[in-house]
Design a protein around this motif. Structure first.
Motif, PDB file in Angstrom:
ATOM      1  N   THR A 106     -46.237  11.215  -2.008  1.00 42.91           N
ATOM      2  CA  THR A 106     -46.873  12.244  -1.176  1.00 42.91           C
ATOM      3  C   THR A 106     -47.447  13.348  -2.065  1.00 42.91           C
ATOM      4  N   PRO A 107     -48.740  13.635  -1.915  1.00 42.26           N
ATOM      5  CA  PRO A 107     -49.320  14.654  -2.796  1.00 42.26           C
ATOM      6  C   PRO A 107     -48.784  16.053  -2.514  1.00 42.26           C
ATOM      7  N   LEU A 108     -48.719  16.847  -3.548  1.00 43.86           N
ATOM      8  CA  LEU A 108     -48.395  18.258  -3.368  1.00 43.86           C
ATOM      9  C   LEU A 108     -49.418  19.070  -4.153  1.00 43.86           C
ATOM     10  N   THR A 109     -49.513  20.334  -3.807  1.00 44.36           N
ATOM     11  CA  THR A 109     -50.505  21.186  -4.462  1.00 44.36           C
ATOM     12  C   THR A 109     -49.833  22.049  -5.500  1.00 44.36           C
ATOM     13  N   VAL A 110     -50.427  22.071  -6.674  1.00 41.05           N
ATOM     14  CA  VAL A 110     -49.914  22.940  -7.720  1.00 41.05           C
ATOM     15  C   VAL A 110     -51.059  23.855  -8.140  1.00 41.05           C
ATOM     16  N   GLY A 149     -46.327   8.090 -14.306  1.00 41.38           N
ATOM     17  CA  GLY A 149     -46.786   7.609 -13.004  1.00 41.38           C
ATOM     18  C   GLY A 149     -47.406   8.678 -12.124  1.00 41.38           C
ATOM     19  N   TRP A 150     -47.229   9.945 -12.455  1.00 38.73           N
ATOM     20  CA  TRP A 150     -47.810  11.020 -11.649  1.00 38.73           C
ATOM     21  C   TRP A 150     -49.318  11.091 -11.927  1.00 38.73           C
ATOM     22  N   LEU A 172     -56.022  28.563  -9.567  1.00 37.78           N
ATOM     23  CA  LEU A 172     -56.786  27.314  -9.687  1.00 37.78           C
ATOM     24  C   LEU A 172     -55.876  26.188  -9.218  1.00 37.78           C
ATOM     25  N   LEU A 173     -56.356  25.416  -8.244  1.00 34.77           N
ATOM     26  CA  LEU A 173     -55.491  24.437  -7.590  1.00 34.77           C
ATOM     27  C   LEU A 173     -55.777  23.014  -8.073  1.00 34.77           C
ATOM     28  N   ALA A 174     -54.749  22.176  -7.960  1.00 31.98           N
ATOM     29  CA  ALA A 174     -54.937  20.753  -8.220  1.00 31.98           C
ATOM     30  C   ALA A 174     -53.922  20.003  -7.383  1.00 31.98           C
ATOM     31  N   GLU A 175     -54.277  18.782  -7.026  1.00 31.62           N
ATOM     32  CA  GLU A 175     -53.359  17.962  -6.247  1.00 31.62           C
ATOM     33  C   GLU A 175     -52.637  17.016  -7.201  1.00 31.62           C
ATOM     34  N   LEU A 176     -51.330  17.007  -7.102  1.00 30.79           N
ATOM     35  CA  LEU A 176     -50.534  16.084  -7.931  1.00 30.79           C
ATOM     36  C   LEU A 176     -49.871  15.074  -7.013  1.00 30.79           C
ATOM     37  N   THR A 177     -49.898  13.810  -7.410  1.00 31.53           N
ATOM     38  CA  THR A 177     -49.256  12.787  -6.586  1.00 31.53           C
ATOM     39  C   THR A 177     -48.212  12.048  -7.412  1.00 31.53           C
ATOM     40  N   ASN A 197     -42.670   5.121  -6.419  1.00 32.94           N
ATOM     41  CA  ASN A 197     -41.343   4.728  -6.899  1.00 32.94           C
ATOM     42  C   ASN A 197     -40.716   5.783  -7.803  1.00 32.94           C
ATOM     43  N   ALA A 198     -41.169   7.020  -7.636  1.00 36.12           N
ATOM     44  CA  ALA A 198     -40.626   8.088  -8.479  1.00 36.12           C
ATOM     45  C   ALA A 198     -39.116   8.170  -8.277  1.00 36.12           C
ATOM     46  N   PRO A 199     -38.381   8.217  -9.393  1.00 27.46           N
ATOM     47  CA  PRO A 199     -36.917   8.248  -9.250  1.00 27.46           C
ATOM     48  C   PRO A 199     -36.455   9.588  -8.693  1.00 27.46           C
ATOM     49  N   ALA A 200     -35.388   9.564  -7.927  1.00 28.71           N
ATOM     50  CA  ALA A 200     -34.806  10.808  -7.426  1.00 28.71           C
ATOM     51  C   ALA A 200     -34.267  11.601  -8.601  1.00 28.71           C
TER      52      ALA A 200
END
Lengths: 198, 719
Positions: free
Chosen positions: B48-52, B85-86, B115-120, B124-127
């Motif tokens: 799920t993408p988040l904004t940074v 993987g991000w 300045l914004l960017a979307e990171l996804t 399968n990102a590990p907890a």
């Protein structure tokens, strides 16, 4: 009161004539004084290739090319064939204005070797050429025609390390002129600090 | 190592330099900037993408740069260091502000920017914890420039659950998002590069209005001269930016990308201030308008409506006091010939119509050509020249004297054309068509200026089509009579009544002369009116002589009459440079100050509402509105109780500044009424026909004035 304000607004918005030395056009003529106060006329160099380097040691982009030794190396390498003139158009009122004596000692410290260092404190020559940044480079051929107008190189940064990997546009232009070829990249976007005109 | 040592020495000598930071942190403080890595969510969810965002808080008056920094400077750069993987999306830049530096111009940000960017994260990102790191480089400038950089990082828990919001940075990120340019659907954009300028035209979907003021920021460096003023005009429903191209111009530009920023917001975008532009470069904007697309279909219908309206307008023109008598003469000519050759009459009517239409097109062509040549003209331009006004006054006087029976055209007109032959009659018919158009112009300008002016903002083909319709409309009654000659039978037979009717028709023409004299007075002062009237006396003398000594030899009679008429025109000819003072006093109106764009800016910035009356002496609608609405007691009282400063922009004579301002407002003719609320530079435009209640309603919408303003209002409204 309103009239006075209106006059002030009008004065503030009055634009200063900003020209551009376009490649292919004749280089605008000028006479400026060097650091020792001697007059230097562009016409004196007719018949030689001239490099104009807009300069201000207070600017980190200028420092990039002096701290890396890049600009001095160019001045030394091409100095025999080319008249290398540094021009400073910083207004006396600007924060980064330096007195000729201070500039002379900085030049010595950096072992910089422009043929002459010209003071353009009123900024008229800078405006006539459309010099926007320090550094902003112009190459004028032996016939007095502008053949290059733009950046020193293609790495638009203030990081001295970038000099090693950059393509130097001025060196390329001077080599092409020496080989009797036309300048293949006559115009680029200059980068650096704003020239602080009046 | 030695080299580094030298570098540090040099830095110390120059008292400038980097603040090097070793080790990363969520926040880095440099000499002039506080930099921080912010996220919209307090945790990350796999897939799920988040904004940074990179938040840069500059010291007051220091600025960093947009992706195109303008004349100097450097854009901020971010290098992400993300867990495996991000994925990082492209940097999203809030719209910039223009930052002038002497004669140069930069595009960037003051105070704060995120300045914004979307990171996804991968599905399968590990907890556990994920560390987002960035190396950021920025150039921060005030009088001097300092390149700074920071190594930033922030750690987020990764969990397969809906991530909670991050309340700490929510506001910063929301604000940055609201400053991102949007790409609203249905907009059409085009760009053209020619003659040293870049033209970008944005056409909104049907029914969406564009703002009057905006600025275009191109993404490409060195495409335009950033400091050169941008010319912003409304072209029909579209907004058009004209910018100076850099010299030498960039080559091979296929698409002009950038951001258009309007402080008043863009309609249909929830008042967002910036829209994203990606305009394909076409050969020329006018040519592009003919290639069909969804938004052009909408403008085609509005052109169809304009043509129908122009047809109706042309028809109505026949009833105007300046045209009706001429039409009357023509129709009476038909009455006299009603029993003659029907074919010849029909042909005459046709030739008359061609004369009318051709003159309309010629007039429109002259104006369009002058505008294309760079003259700041609008419809009504004919009446902006005192010489044209004086000449028209003389023409109307001659026509009126003719109708009064002082002289007959008869022999005179026939001596110009060949006698009584069919060809002579056609020439006569064509000439009367031209004459009808010429006498119609002082009526078209004041009554139809706004409508005709609007069509002029369309491209040339559309504008000419509208003028064609206007001409056809005006010729229509005569055409109809010729096609249905039976209608003529409905008219009474010629007789003594015809002379009386003619003589009565003279009076509207005398009235037109009186009005033109007043217009000239406003343009060129009292002395010019006196000269005009003296000249008209000479013209009248010529007409009288021509009529009185009918038995004289034709050449002598015409010669002397012409001589007197020419002499009259010479006397009446207004001087090239009217005394400025005389004009100023003529235009003085109590409580109205002369308009200038600077004054509007200054007054609205100082918190005063401003009302601007764009008017001209030759504009009849303007005069009516003035009497009925603007000088109405209730309206005047409301102006002063709202603290409104009233300005008058007088277009009686040519004034390029006013023409420019009108076109910025999307108009090309007067009247225009603009009401600026305090602190805005985007006025509300009132209708062209004013009533007191229209003005009062608009004034009531103004924010309530501060008491201090009300107290000071009397001294401000009177200069």
């Amino acid at each position: 009161m309103i009239r006075a304000l209106a006059a002030a607004v009008a004065a503030a918005t009055a634009s200063i004539a900003f020209a551009s030395a376009t490649p292919g056009a004749a280089a605008p003529a000028f006479t400026l004084t060097d650091l020792s106060g001697k007059p230097v006329n562009l016409a004196d160099y007719r018949g030689r290739t001239v490099v104009l380097e807009w300069h201000n040691f207070g600017c980190p982009f200028v420092q990039k090319h002096y701290r890396s030794g890049n600009m001095q190396a160019l001045q030394k390498k091409y100095g025999k064939d080319v008249a290398w003139l540094a021009v400073n158009s910083t207004a006396r009122t600007a924060f980064d204005y330096a007195e000729p004596a201070a500039i002379a000692s900085d030049l010595k410290r950096f072992d910089a070797q422009p043929a002459r260092y010209l003071m353009d404190t009123p900024g008229e020559v800078g405006l006539a050429y459309g010099a926007k940044t320090t550094p902003h480079m112009f190459v004028i051929d032996a016939q007095g025609k502008v053949v290059y107008n733009g950046a020193i190189d293609d790495k638009r940064s203030a990081n001295p390390d970038d000099v090693k990997t950059a393509k130097n546009y001025v060196a390329a232009a001077l080599d092409e002129i020496k080989a009797g070829k036309p300048v293949s990249t006559p115009s680029t976007t200059p980068y650096g600090c704003s020239v602080h005109y009046r | 190592m030695r080299k580094l040592h030298f570098c540090l020495l040099a830095l110390a000598a120059l008292n400038l330099g980097f603040i090097a930071r070793i080790g990363a942190a969520p926040m880095v403080k440099t000499e002039h900037v506080e930099a921080e890595l912010v996220t919209d969510k307090a945790a990350a969810k796999p897939g799920t993408p988040l904004t940074v965002g990179l938040k840069l808080r500059m010291e007051p008056q220091w600025h960093t740069y947009w992706k195109n920094p303008g004349d100097s400077g450097l854009p901020t750069r971010i290098q992400w260091k993300l867990p495996p993987g991000w994925k990082a999306g492209a940097l999203q830049w809030p719209y910039p502000q223009p930052i002038p530096v002497g004669p140069l111009m930069n595009f960037g940000y003051e105070d704060e920017v995120v300045l914004l960017a979307e990171l996804t994260p991968p599905a399968n990102a590990p907890a556990g914890n994920a560390t987002i790191a960035a190396k950021a480089d920025w150039l921060v400038c005030k009088d001097i420039c300092v390149p700074e950089s920071g190594e930033l990082e922030t750690t987020l828990p990764v969990a397969n659950a809906e991530p909670p919001q991050n309340p700490r940075f929510q506001a910063h990120i929301e604000r940055a998002r609201s400053h991102l340019p949007v790409a609203p659907p249905g907009w059409n954009s085009r760009a053209a590069l020619r003659n040293g300028s870049l033209v970008v035209q944005l056409t909104p979907p049907a029914g969406v209005e564009v703002p009057a003021k905006a600025r275009f920021f191109p993404e490409l460096e060195n495409l335009i001269e950033p400091a050169a003023p941008q010319k912003v005009t409304r072209d029909g429903s579209a907004i058009r930016f004209e910018m100076k191209l850099a010299d030498p111009p960039l080559k091979d530009v296929a698409t002009v990308k950038g951001v258009a920023v309007a402080e008043s917001g863009w309609k249909g975008t929830e008042r967002r201030k910036a829209i994203e532009v990606s305009a394909p470069v076409v050969a020329s904007i006018a040519a592009a308008a003919t290639t069909s697309s969804s938004s052009d279909a909408a403008s085609a219908t509005s052109v169809a409506v304009a043509i129908v309206l122009a047809l109706a307008g042309g028809l109505i023109l026949n009833l105007m006091p300046c045209v009706f008598p001429v039409l009357g003469i023509k129709v009476m000519g038909f009455v006299e010939h009603a029993h003659g050759d029907a074919f010849a009459m029909r042909m005459q009517a046709l030739v008359y119509s061609i004369g009318v239409v051709a003159s309309f097109l010629a007039l429109a062509g002259i104006m369009l050509a002058l505008r294309a040549g760079g003259s700041q003209l609008g419809w009504g331009f004919q009446l902006q020249s005192p010489a044209v006004v004086a000449a028209l006054a003389a023409l109307f006087l001659v026509l009126a004297l003719n109708l009064s029976g002082v002289f007959e055209w008869g022999a005179f007109a026939q001596s110009l054309t060949s006698q009584l032959t069919a060809r002579g009659r056609y020439a006569d018919a064509a000439l009367s068509g031209v004459l009808a158009t010429v006498v119609a112009t002082p009526c078209t300008a004041p009554f139809m200026g706004a409508a005709v002016g609007y069509t002029l903002t369309q491209d040339t083909a559309h504008a000419l089509a509208v003028f064609l319709a206007l001409g056809v409309g005006m010729a229509l009654p005569v055409l109809a009579l010729s096609v249905f000659p039976r209608m003529l039978r409905l008219l009474p037979r010629p007789g003594a009544w015809l002379d009386v009717f003619k003589q009565i028709l003279a009076f509207p023409l005398y009235a037109t002369v009186a009005w033109l004299a007043w217009v000239l007075g406003a343009q060129a002062g009292n002395d010019a009116v006196f000269a005009l009237l003296l000249g008209l006396v000479l013209v009248a003398m010529g007409a009288w002589m021509y009529g009185r000594y009918e038995h004289w030899h034709g050449a002598w009679r015409s010669g002397i009459a012409m001589l007197l008429a020419v002499l009259g025109l010479v006397v009446a000819w207004p001087g090239a440079a009217p005394a400025g003072d005389a004009v100023a006093t003529a235009q003085e109106e109590l409580g109205w100050q002369p308009w200038s764009p600077e004054k509007v800016r200054e007054l609205t910035a100082a918190g005063h509402p401003v009302f601007v009356d764009f008017t001209a002496a030759w504009c009849v609608t303007c005069q009516v509105n003035k009497r009925v609405a603007l000088h109405n007691d209730a309206v005047r009282h409301s102006f002063s109780s709202h603290g409104v400063v009233t300005l008058k922009a007088d277009w009686t004579r040519q004034d390029p500044r006013i023409t420019r301002e009108l076109s910025a407002l999307g108009r090309n003719a007067v009247p225009v009424y603009a009401l600026y609320a305090p602190g805005t530079d985007n006025p509300r435009l009132l209708p062209e026909v004013l009533t007191p209640s229209v003005v009062l309603d608009e004034l009531a919408k103004l924010p309530a004035p501060a008491t201090s303003l009300t107290q000071r209002s009397p001294e401000r409204t009177v200069q």
